[in-house]
Design a protein around this motif. Structure first.
Motif, PDB file in Angstrom:
ATOM      1  N   LEU A   1       1.702   8.815  15.445  1.00 54.30           N
ATOM      2  CA  LEU A   1       1.150   7.882  16.437  1.00 54.30           C
ATOM      3  C   LEU A   1      -0.057   7.146  15.884  1.00 54.30           C
ATOM      4  CD1 LEU A   1       1.176   6.720  19.289  1.00 54.30           C
ATOM      5  CD2 LEU A   1      -0.169   8.694  20.041  1.00 54.30           C
ATOM      6  N   GLN A   2      -0.896   7.839  15.146  1.00 63.74           N
ATOM      7  CA  GLN A   2      -2.060   7.193  14.533  1.00 63.74           C
ATOM      8  C   GLN A   2      -1.631   6.107  13.557  1.00 63.74           C
ATOM      9  OE1 GLN A   2      -5.002   7.588  15.536  1.00 63.74           O
ATOM     10  NE2 GLN A   2      -5.573   9.691  15.941  1.00 63.74           N
ATOM     11  N   ASN A   3      -0.655   6.390  12.723  1.00 63.09           N
ATOM     12  CA  ASN A   3      -0.167   5.396  11.759  1.00 63.09           C
ATOM     13  C   ASN A   3       0.466   4.203  12.472  1.00 63.09           C
ATOM     14  OD1 ASN A   3      -0.973   7.024   9.620  1.00 63.09           O
ATOM     15  ND2 ASN A   3       1.006   8.072   9.504  1.00 63.09           N
ATOM     16  N   LEU A   4       1.167   4.481  13.568  1.00 67.04           N
ATOM     17  CA  LEU A   4       1.789   3.392  14.324  1.00 67.04           C
ATOM     18  C   LEU A   4       0.737   2.439  14.883  1.00 67.04           C
ATOM     19  CD1 LEU A   4       4.607   2.432  15.423  1.00 67.04           C
ATOM     20  CD2 LEU A   4       4.025   3.671  17.513  1.00 67.04           C
ATOM     21  N   LEU A   5      -0.340   2.973  15.424  1.00 64.78           N
ATOM     22  CA  LEU A   5      -1.410   2.131  15.962  1.00 64.78           C
ATOM     23  C   LEU A   5      -2.103   1.350  14.849  1.00 64.78           C
ATOM     24  CD1 LEU A   5      -2.982   4.653  18.510  1.00 64.78           C
ATOM     25  CD2 LEU A   5      -1.601   2.648  19.051  1.00 64.78           C
ATOM     26  N   THR A   6      -2.320   1.986  13.712  1.00 67.94           N
ATOM     27  CA  THR A   6      -2.978   1.301  12.590  1.00 67.94           C
ATOM     28  C   THR A   6      -2.119   0.157  12.062  1.00 67.94           C
ATOM     29  OG1 THR A   6      -4.072   3.372  11.973  1.00 67.94           O
ATOM     30  CG2 THR A   6      -4.002   1.619  10.319  1.00 67.94           C
ATOM     31  N   GLN A   7      -0.821   0.383  11.929  1.00 72.07           N
ATOM     32  CA  GLN A   7       0.074  -0.676  11.463  1.00 72.07           C
ATOM     33  C   GLN A   7       0.164  -1.826  12.463  1.00 72.07           C
ATOM     34  OE1 GLN A   7       3.806   1.215  10.651  1.00 72.07           O
ATOM     35  NE2 GLN A   7       3.013   2.423   8.934  1.00 72.07           N
ATOM     36  N   HIS A   8       0.139  -1.504  13.739  1.00 75.09           N
ATOM     37  CA  HIS A   8       0.281  -2.536  14.768  1.00 75.09           C
ATOM     38  C   HIS A   8      -0.958  -3.428  14.837  1.00 75.09           C
ATOM     39  CE1 HIS A   8       1.968  -4.296  18.424  1.00 75.09           C
ATOM     40  NE2 HIS A   8       0.757  -4.229  18.942  1.00 75.09           N
ATOM     41  N   PHE A   9      -2.133  -2.848  14.742  1.00 73.18           N
ATOM     42  CA  PHE A   9      -3.374  -3.607  14.899  1.00 73.18           C
ATOM     43  C   PHE A   9      -4.061  -3.917  13.569  1.00 73.18           C
ATOM     44  CE2 PHE A   9      -3.099  -1.233  18.966  1.00 73.18           C
ATOM     45  CZ  PHE A   9      -3.051  -2.312  19.830  1.00 73.18           C
ATOM     46  N   GLY A  10      -3.471  -3.489  12.457  1.00 72.11           N
ATOM     47  CA  GLY A  10      -4.150  -3.626  11.178  1.00 72.11           C
ATOM     48  C   GLY A  10      -4.455  -5.054  10.770  1.00 72.11           C
ATOM     49  N   GLU A  11      -3.545  -5.992  11.080  1.00 72.71           N
ATOM     50  CA  GLU A  11      -3.739  -7.375  10.626  1.00 72.71           C
ATOM     51  C   GLU A  11      -4.652  -8.178  11.550  1.00 72.71           C
ATOM     52  OE1 GLU A  11       0.077  -9.094  10.253  1.00 72.71           O
ATOM     53  OE2 GLU A  11       0.728  -7.788   8.585  1.00 72.71           O
ATOM     54  N   ASN A  12      -4.746  -7.798  12.806  1.00 75.15           N
ATOM     55  CA  ASN A  12      -5.485  -8.612  13.785  1.00 75.15           C
ATOM     56  C   ASN A  12      -6.818  -8.010  14.216  1.00 75.15           C
ATOM     57  OD1 ASN A  12      -3.238 -10.380  13.851  1.00 75.15           O
ATOM     58  ND2 ASN A  12      -2.227  -9.091  15.386  1.00 75.15           N
ATOM     59  N   ARG A  13      -7.131  -6.816  13.793  1.00 71.30           N
ATOM     60  CA  ARG A  13      -8.368  -6.158  14.227  1.00 71.30           C
ATOM     61  C   ARG A  13      -9.254  -5.864  13.035  1.00 71.30           C
ATOM     62  NH1 ARG A  13      -7.517  -4.134  19.477  1.00 71.30           N
ATOM     63  NH2 ARG A  13      -5.976  -5.536  20.423  1.00 71.30           N
ATOM     64  N   SER A  14     -10.540  -5.790  13.336  1.00 72.71           N
ATOM     65  CA  SER A  14     -11.492  -5.440  12.294  1.00 72.71           C
ATOM     66  C   SER A  14     -11.471  -3.932  12.056  1.00 72.71           C
ATOM     67  CB  SER A  14     -12.900  -5.883  12.711  1.00 72.71           C
ATOM     68  OG  SER A  14     -13.303  -5.177  13.879  1.00 72.71           O
ATOM     69  N   VAL A  15     -12.161  -3.517  11.034  1.00 75.14           N
ATOM     70  CA  VAL A  15     -12.206  -2.094  10.692  1.00 75.14           C
ATOM     71  C   VAL A  15     -12.863  -1.299  11.815  1.00 75.14           C
ATOM     72  CG1 VAL A  15     -13.070  -0.407   9.026  1.00 75.14           C
ATOM     73  CG2 VAL A  15     -12.248  -2.639   8.242  1.00 75.14           C
ATOM     74  N   ILE A  16     -13.898  -1.858  12.422  1.00 76.10           N
ATOM     75  CA  ILE A  16     -14.599  -1.162  13.507  1.00 76.10           C
ATOM     76  C   ILE A  16     -13.691  -1.023  14.727  1.00 76.10           C
ATOM     77  CG2 ILE A  16     -16.573  -1.275  15.078  1.00 76.10           C
ATOM     78  CD1 ILE A  16     -18.080  -2.779  12.880  1.00 76.10           C
ATOM     79  N   GLU A  17     -12.942  -2.069  15.050  1.00 74.20           N
ATOM     80  CA  GLU A  17     -12.033  -2.011  16.202  1.00 74.20           C
ATOM     81  C   GLU A  17     -10.909  -1.001  15.991  1.00 74.20           C
ATOM     82  OE1 GLU A  17     -12.420  -6.587  17.940  1.00 74.20           O
ATOM     83  OE2 GLU A  17     -10.921  -6.101  16.412  1.00 74.20           O
ATOM     84  N   ILE A  18     -10.415  -0.914  14.765  1.00 75.05           N
ATOM     85  CA  ILE A  18      -9.375   0.072  14.472  1.00 75.05           C
ATOM     86  C   ILE A  18      -9.928   1.489  14.563  1.00 75.05           C
ATOM     87  CG2 ILE A  18      -7.828   0.931  12.665  1.00 75.05           C
ATOM     88  CD1 ILE A  18      -7.441  -1.946  11.773  1.00 75.05           C
ATOM     89  N   GLU A  19     -11.167   1.681  14.154  1.00 74.75           N
ATOM     90  CA  GLU A  19     -11.785   3.003  14.257  1.00 74.75           C
ATOM     91  C   GLU A  19     -11.908   3.442  15.714  1.00 74.75           C
ATOM     92  OE1 GLU A  19     -12.808   5.309  12.143  1.00 74.75           O
ATOM     93  OE2 GLU A  19     -11.985   4.228  10.428  1.00 74.75           O
ATOM     94  N   GLU A  20     -12.139   2.481  16.612  1.00 74.56           N
ATOM     95  CA  GLU A  20     -12.254   2.812  18.036  1.00 74.56           C
ATOM     96  C   GLU A  20     -10.918   3.233  18.645  1.00 74.56           C
ATOM     97  OE1 GLU A  20     -13.906  -0.631  19.825  1.00 74.56           O
ATOM     98  OE2 GLU A  20     -15.951  -0.243  19.113  1.00 74.56           O
ATOM     99  N   LEU A  21      -9.810   2.888  17.985  1.00 80.64           N
ATOM    100  CA  LEU A  21      -8.492   3.266  18.484  1.00 80.64           C
ATOM    101  C   LEU A  21      -8.019   4.607  17.935  1.00 80.64           C
ATOM    102  CD1 LEU A  21      -6.674  -0.194  18.190  1.00 80.64           C
ATOM    103  CD2 LEU A  21      -7.551   0.880  20.264  1.00 80.64           C
TER     104      LEU A  21
END
Length: 271
Positions: free
Chosen positions: A87-107
């Motif tokens: 699930l963590q990898n799925l969220l990272t792949q989904h938001f990886g191109e459109n979110r910043s590093v800080i926003e991805i860390e919050e997810l």
């Protein structure tokens, strides 16, 4: 007298008539001989036309064989149970191109946000008993309207009905509400949540997300959220392999569930 008779028998006009008749015969013979050539020319396009469908049939047969090979590979491959890292990898792949590093860390969610994952040895009832041993107490203490203690998300209405039937050994006297769109209007579900008391909600991510967005379903009293992660349909697709279900699930997690998980009020389980 003999000379006169022979001249009458061999008249030159008769010779010309014979020549004309011979010419006509040769002409008709030539015409009759030329007819088969015309028929052969007409057959050529029909032969070309007949060759095209055979090529199409061969291509369709090859395509069908390829599909069967892919399904055979999927059927023969051993299923792997889902784990929180999936699930963590799925969220990272989904938001990886459109979110910043800080926003991805919050997810990202810590391991403490997850319940033990199903190792493919449990039935649905036995899995719920393992992750929620104090269910009877939670059921008695639940008194909030427009809310459920446990929320179960799956890929379809039919799958929701199967899970509801299979949890009879676990649910006891609690009330279960169906949260999917098939044969049930959203207004009916809104009225049921407002007037009644329900402990478990089972449905699809799209309908649950719509109810949450319209404030018809409140998640403040929710303690457990179970994803029907490992189950596959007839096409061997899991719920996260279906694009629409995947998008709606991720949207619901991002807007409502992840914050509650980080706060410690909701636990996630992968069945």
């Amino acid at each position: 007298t003999v000379a006169v008779k022979t001249s009458k028998l061999r008249d030159p006009s008769d010779d010309e008539a014979l020549e004309k008749t011979n010419e006509n015969k040769t002409a008709t013979c030539q015409d009759s001989n030329s007819k088969p050539a015309v028929k052969k020319k007409r057959k050529q396009p029909t032969e070309c036309f007949l060759s095209q469908p055979e090529e199409k049939r061969e291509s369709t047969v090859k395509a069908k064989r390829r599909k069967k090979k892919i399904s055979d590979v999927l059927q023969k491959s051993a299923p792997k149970p889902g784990v929180p890292a999936d699930l963590q990898n799925l969220l990272t792949q989904h938001f990886g191109e459109n979110r910043s590093v800080i926003e991805i860390e919050e997810l990202k969610l810590s391991d403490s946000c997850f319940l033990p994952a199903n190792d493919l040895t449990h039935s649905f009832s036995s899995y719920l008993k393992e992750i929620c041993p104090k269910w009877a107490k939670l059921r008695r203490n639940h008194k909030e309207e427009k809310s459920v203690v446990m929320l179960v998300l799956c890929s379809s209405a039919l799958r929701s009905l199967e899970l509801i039937k299979s949890m009879t050994a676990f649910k006891g006297d609690c009330r279960v509400i169906k949260l999917f769109a098939k044969h049930i209007k959203i207004k009916e579900q809104m009225n049921m949540l407002e007037k009644g008391m329900f402990h478990i909600g089972v449905g699809t991510p799209g309908r649950v997300k719509a109810l949450v967005e319209q404030d018809a379903l409140c998640l403040n009293a929710t303690k457990y959220m179970i994803l029907d992660w490992n189950w596959r349909d007839q096409k061997l697709r899991r719920m996260m392999d279906i694009p629409e279900i995947k998008k709606e699930t991720i949207d619901l997690l991002e807007k409502s569930i992840i914050k509650l998980c980080r706060d410690g009020s909701v636990k996630l389980g992968l069945f």
